[in-house]
Design an enzyme around this catalytic site. Structure first.
Site, PDB file in Angstrom:
ATOM      1  N   GLU A  99      22.269  17.004  14.313  1.00 58.51           N
ATOM      2  CA  GLU A  99      21.282  16.381  15.222  1.00 58.51           C
ATOM      3  C   GLU A  99      22.655  15.997  16.514  1.00 58.51           C
ATOM      4  OE1 GLU A  99      17.966  15.302  15.937  1.00 58.51           O
ATOM      5  OE2 GLU A  99      17.406  16.324  14.525  1.00 58.51           O
ATOM      6  N   SER A 474     -24.380  -6.845 -29.028  1.00 62.23           N
ATOM      7  CA  SER A 474     -24.613  -7.533 -30.025  1.00 62.23           C
ATOM      8  C   SER A 474     -22.795  -7.970 -30.371  1.00 62.23           C
ATOM      9  CB  SER A 474     -24.472  -6.568 -31.282  1.00 62.23           C
ATOM     10  OG  SER A 474     -25.672  -6.007 -31.836  1.00 62.23           O
TER      11      SER A 474
END
Length: 774
Positions: A99, A474
């Site tokens: 870059e 239950s």
């Protein structure tokens, strides 16, 4: 006067000189005008640099376990801010090589590169040549658009000069490496490292760093997920530049070129721990307080979840849901698609079908391309045909039969699911339709240790732990028995387990035991251990529905969701799994109410604590909701359930004496539960269909939910000592069973004659036909 050469009139030297002078003057005038324009017009209009001198990156909301493992991230931008001092030197070199090779030499503008860019623009038109330095890219990224016009470029140049005057080179590079967009919603190199490779920057290889360094120029074109060939070519160019600049040796260069890269093709930042339902609950809590700032201010949420517990809960839930699904047979392909003859069109059709069906953690969508004797070939969209043979076909055998109906028969175009075992063999499977939930809490504080809200968050966002109101069956009985202890019952109290038929107001109700067997006089301890329905109804009838209904509020149940009739004993009301876990915590911790909580603390980007949960103090009288004697006796009865009753597999498989719990199965096995505790952890597992229907005539809470619970507890209890309970004051043993002191008279245990037919309130008799529970 002109000279003649080969018959063509050439300009004299004086004329040529005059032309150069005029051109030079024009260029100088243009330069002066441009400079005047830049400094007198552009420069005064440049924006202030506050946005970068006081840089506040948009850091997403992150959710962690209690042991600091990332489990969720929310925000439009995936970003990890990393100080430049912590960025690997080789990562910087890879970026600068491609870059801005003279980054540390120029002052914002690289005139060498700029000259090349001008020539390229003259040859190919404006916008073709770039020449932007890293500083110029920072200027563009923070202040300008990417529009390729001369005015934008001039502003970019002036801003670059202004930035260079205000910041050091390291500060500029830090801004660049944390702000640049690098594809897949990732901003900054640290975030991109996680997105593409699932690693922090510090663990990347040179080859991987070169791949990332190639992204800023064009994150779309060089994206290794969507354009792997172009990304590879760009990576090789970066490596070449690094070698030319002597940033890497020849050996490093060759090694990087040869290294195969393993890209996370989903393009998502992966999380090692599946806790999607946890992360979403945490997100909702933070958003309710901080709104949109939640997603940009770098807020971190630390939950009470434990990684090992969460991993165990997730794996156990998935494994046992799949096991249930496999027990009930192959349903056939998810759908069928037409298979065009032309290869490219066929590939497009396959890809379109698979895009609609995301994978579910190892259950991979595939399209059948060929069916032969003893072999099925499927395409998963990765270009590699998967052959399924032998044992891999066993589950789907009915769909390969010549007698198979058209709806389930496997043929080319069938969309199926396949999975791979540890040896690499493929098998046909399917995504379960049944839902499940699992939650565990610290019994003393209510802090979540694990939460699994469903089989797969990506397929269903509904959180069954907190949102699913289901009949507990239950699993509700212990709370009725707890109420009985307050009325003088003891585990030794005899209950007559014989058929019971009640008539009131023209209604008839005859509850049944789930096995349709009756044992005559039995103790209350035995009745709970064996989950006797009729005995439980007799107890509730003796206590009175109104009294028992009010008593349930001690455990945090919503009274409006519990029936005001005798089916209350059989669990026909509605509860959520987390509500059930909180209720069982009272038996585990000695009678203290706990408020389940998920978030330990919330901190901002600087580490400042914004919110801290203060858990209840141990043995605080303010939280005591149940007589400690009651909790102790119920604990002994629930340990009996887990030792000799319907939950006996729990104690046997875990090999501990402090395991306590209760199974729950509703009528027609619509819901299956197991709720219990041990080692200071209370946990609840549930399984059922979202649209309630039977789970199967041979399915119970002990076959559906208890295996999930056991598999989880095997991990969760591995480092926890067994819990022993001190006997509370005011409790004595009479003939080997516990009884409140105030219910002991000179004859020992107070006699409660339950054979006497007590009057029944007509309102307490349900309108329904027999309800079964287990």
């Amino acid at each position: 006067m002109t000279a003649k050469r080969s018959g063509f009139p050439w300009p004299s030297r004086r004329a040529i000189g005059r032309s150069f002078i005029l051109a030079g003057c024009a260029a100088l005038a243009a330069a002066v005008l441009l400079a005047a324009y830049l400094f007198l017009y552009v420069r005064p209009r440049l924006p202030e640099l506050d946005v970068i001198t006081d840089y506040q990156p948009k850091i997403p909301l992150r959710v962690y376990t209690a042991d600091n493992v990332l489990i969720g991230e929310f925000g439009e931008e995936h970003r990890d801010f990393v100080p430049i001092a912590q960025v690997p030197e080789m990562m910087k070199k890879a970026l600068l090589a491609i870059e801005d090779g003279r980054f540390y030499e120029h002052h914002g503008i690289d005139f060498v590169r700029a000259g090349g860019a001008v020539l390229s623009n003259l040859r190919h038109g404006f916008g073709h040549g770039g020449g932007s330095t890293i500083t110029m890219q920072v200027a563009r990224n923070f202040f300008l658009t990417r529009e390729k016009v001369a005015s934008r470029k001039l502003n970019e140049i002036m801003l670059a000069l202004k930035i260079e005057a205000a910041l050091s080179k390291e500060q500029i590079l830090e801004l660049y490496m944390n702000q640049m967009y690098l594809g897949q919603r990732s901003f900054g190199f640290a975030s991109a490292a996680q997105t593409y490779f699932g690693k922090p920057l510090s663990e990347l290889s040179i080859a991987e760093m070169a791949m990332l360094a190639g992204l800023p120029q064009n994150p779309s074109r060089h994206n290794p997920i969507s354009n792997p060939k172009k990304a590879h070519a760009r990576q090789q160019l970066v490596l070449k530049r690094m070698r030319e600049l002597d940033y890497i040796s020849e050996g490093q260069y060759q090694q990087a070129l040869a290294q195969p890269l393993h890209i996370n093709t989903r393009g998502k930042q992966g999380f090692d721990t599946h806790a999607e339902y946890v992360a979403e609950l945490a997100r909702q809590a933070v958003y309710a307080q901080f709104k949109e700032d939640s997603y940009t201010k770098g807020i971190s949420v630390y939950t009470t979840i434990l990684k090992a517990d969460q991993d165990a809960a997730y794996a156990s839930t998935r494994r046992n849901v799949i096991a249930y699904d496999q027990r009930h047979g192959y349903r056939g392909p998810e759908t069928f698609i037409d298979m065009p003859l032309e290869p490219e069109q066929r590939d497009d059709a396959i890809d379109a079908a698979l895009q609609k069906r995301p994978d579910s953690d190892g259950l991979i969508a595939a399209v059948v391309t060929d069916v032969a004797s003893g072999k099925v070939v499927a395409d998963t969209g990765d270009g590699d045909a998967k052959a399924i043979t032998g044992e891999g076909l066993r589950f789907a055998a009915p769909a390969l039969s010549a007698k198979a109906s058209a709806g389930i028969k496997l043929r080319p175009g069938a969309v199926i699911r396949i999975s791979q075992d540890a040896k690499g063999n493929w098998a046909i499977t399917q995504v379960p339709l049944v839902a499940a939930a699992f939650v565990s809490l610290d019994a003393d504080t209510g802090a979540y240790h694990a939460m699994v809200g469903g089989f797969d968050y990506n397929l269903q966002k509904f959180n069954h732990v907190t949102q699913a109101w289901r009949q507990p069956g239950s699993a509700m009985k212990p709370f009725v028995y707890s109420a009985a202890l307050e009325k003088g019952f003891s585990p030794a109290t005899l209950i007559n387990d014989v058929p019971l038929e009640m008539q009131a107001g023209g209604k008839v109700w005859a509850p049944q035991n789930d096995d349709f067997k009756f044992d005559g006089p039995i103790t209350m301890r035995y009745a709970l251990a064996q989950s006797k329905n009729v005995a439980s109804v007799r107890i509730l009838r003796a206590l009175g529905v109104s009294y028992t209904h009010d008593f349930l509020e001690k455990f945090g149940f919503d009274p409006a969701r519990q029936p005001s009739n005798l089916t209350m004993a059989l669990g026909t009301g509605s509860v959520t799994p987390v509500q059930m876990a909180g209720a069982y915590a009272l038996f585990a911790n000695g009678g203290h109410q706990v408020e389940p909580y998920l978030i330990d603390r919330i901190v901002d980007a600087k580490g400042t604590v914004l919110m801290q949960t203060k858990p209840p103090a141990p043995n605080d009288d303010k939280t005591l909701a149940l007589d400690p004697r009651n909790a102790f006796v119920m604990d002994s009865m629930l340990r009996e359930v887990a030792r000799t009753g319907t939950g006996a597999a729990a104690t046997k498989k875990l090999g501990r004496s402090d395991i306590a719990g209760k199974t729950g199965t509703t009528s027609d096995a619509v819901d299956g539960w197991f709720a219990g505790y041990g080692g200071g952890i209370v946990a609840v597992a549930w399984m059922g269909y979202d649209e309630p229907k039977s789970l199967g005539g041979r399915e119970f809470g002990s076959t559906l939910a208890m295996p999930i619970w056991i598999d989880y507890m095997r991990t969760a209890l591995s480092t926890r000592p067994q819990v022993t309970r001190a006997v509370p004051a005011g409790l004595s043993q009479v003939d080997g069973e516990w009884l409140y002191d105030e219910f002991i008279d000179m004859n020992g245990v107070k006699t409660l004659d339950l054979d006497v037919e007590t009057p029944t309130d007509p309102a307490a008799v349900p309108e329904t036909v027999p309800v079964e529970a287990n």
